[in-house]
Enzyme design. Structure first.
Site: not given
Ligand code: NAD
Ligand code: UDP
Ligand code: UDP
Length: 324
Positions: A147-150, A188, A192, A213, A275-276
């Site tokens: 996801y991130d690199e895409g 998410r 949740n 977040r 996980d950030p």
């Protein structure tokens, strides 16, 4: 005769896309909603069907498509870790091949195109809050990398089409957004916690809950996307769109429990990999270039999201389908 702008929304049957389609129709635009229904649903757009200026196209953006439109919002891509990790190769293809096809379409039509990028391009950020100038801290080979690199590669493509083909581009880096029509099973945190509280199940905090977040309500976010699309041609972004008020995950859990008014137990589960630790947008650019900042406080946004899931859970058989 009123000449309507023809606007393509890829991922239009998804959470953000369906709200965006609604706003664009209300502005009098002719909306082409394109989706392959991987994570989006017909339910999300059922109320728009029948509007003569709303068209639905079932299509996968990784394949070329020939349409005639004036503007493109490129949102197609699964957004939650559960969904994008389900078929990681397809996730990268959707971001990268999808971007190439939509940029090719925009190039042929000389159409303005907006990319729904993400705060994930900053990875587990060493700069806090995150500003657009920060290049990020991203694992290229981890579970989130598809996801991130895409998304990072898609940004590269947008800027290369801009430099090489003078395409009018807009890149929005979207931070955690929540609201009605979030997918109930995408794992998410906001959906949740709300569903767990409504069902009287324990709230699952991953790790110790001290990670942070910043949560943006969907109407604010969509307003930011539309403003960015409408901005002067020299405003390309990348531009952060998100709510700058930061919460720990534990604070979110407590807020949800208080707003739902039942349940209350919290259990701990292991923290997913990569996980950030923290995330908060610096939105100075959006404020000065778009005159945009979020208006909906978390407590208010949670109330309407809770009401949405409460309605959903009252539908026969829906409780059994919840995998929280
Ligand atoms: P979502 O999963 O609800 O919507 C994505 C939509 O894209 C779905 O309708 C899905 O069926 C469709 N899709 C997926 N692959 C496709 C393909 N190959 N071809 C055609 N359609 C395809 O997620 P969302 O939260 O609405 O996210 C929309 C966009 O915003 C995504 O690009 C996501 O990366 C970005 N974004 C969202 C958030 C957030 O917090 N919601 C944060 C950052 C970025
Ligand atoms: N493309 C598309 N619709 C169009 C124009 C192009 O889907 O209306 C796709 C096309 O298949 C191509 C991609 O977009 O693979 C990139 O197009 P571009 O013109 O940049 O590159 P080229 O066609 O030269 O590979
Ligand atoms: N999270 C949690 N419990 C859950 C779901 C998520 O504690 O049931 C945590 C997750 O580990 C992360 C944060 O909440 O630290 C946000 O997770 P989400 O998947 O919503 O978004 P992202 O990690 O992509 O920002």
């Amino acid at each position: 005769m009123h000449l309507r702008k023809r606007v393509l929304v890829t991922g239009g049957a998804g959470f953000l896309g369906s709200h965006l389609c609604e706003v664009l129709l209300n502005r009098g635009e002719h909306v082409l909603c394109l989706d392959n229904y991987f994570t989006g649903t017909r339910d999300n757009i059922a109320h728009l069907i029948g509007n003569p200026f709303f068209e639905v196209i079932r299509h996968d953006v990784t394949f070329p498509i020939y349409l005639e439109v004036d503007r493109i919002y490129n949102l197609a891509c699964p957004a939650s870790p559960i969904h994008y990790q389900h078929d990681p190769v397809q996730t990268t293809k959707t971001s990268v091949h999808g971007a190439i096809n939509m940029l090719g379409l925009a190039k042929r039509l000389k159409a303005r195109i907006l990319q729904a990028s993400t705060s994930e391009v900053y990875g587990d950020p060493a700069m806090h809050p995150q500003r657009e100038e920060y290049w990020g801290h991203v694992n290229p080979i981890g579970l989130r990398s598809c996801y991130d690199e895409g998304k990072r590669c898609a940004e590269t493509l947008f800027f290369d089409y801009h430099r090489q083909h003078q395409l009018e581009i807009k890149v929005a880096r979207i931070f955690n957004t929540y609201g009605p029509r979030m997918h109930p099973n995408d794992g998410r945190v906001v959906s949740n916690f709300i569903i767990q509280a409504l069902l009287g199940k324990p709230i699952t905090i991953y790790g110790d809950g001290s990670q942070t977040r910043s949560f943006c309500y969907v109407s604010d976010l969509v307003d930011g996307l539309v403003r960015l699309m409408d901005s002067e041609a020299d405003v390309t972004g990348p531009i952060n769109l998100g709510n700058p008020v930061e919460f720990t995950i534990r604070e979110l859990a407590e807020l949800v429990i208080a707003e739902v008014g039942r349940g209350g137990s919290i259990i701990s589960k292991p923290l997913p990999s990569d996980d950030p630790r923290q995330r908060r947008p610096d939105i100075t650019k959006a404020e000065s270039l778009l005159g945009w900042k979020p208006a909906i406080a978390l407590r208010d946004g949670l109330r309407s999201t809770i009401a949405h899931f409460d309605r959903l859970l009252s539908e026969p058989g829906s409780r059994e389908l919840m995998r929280v």
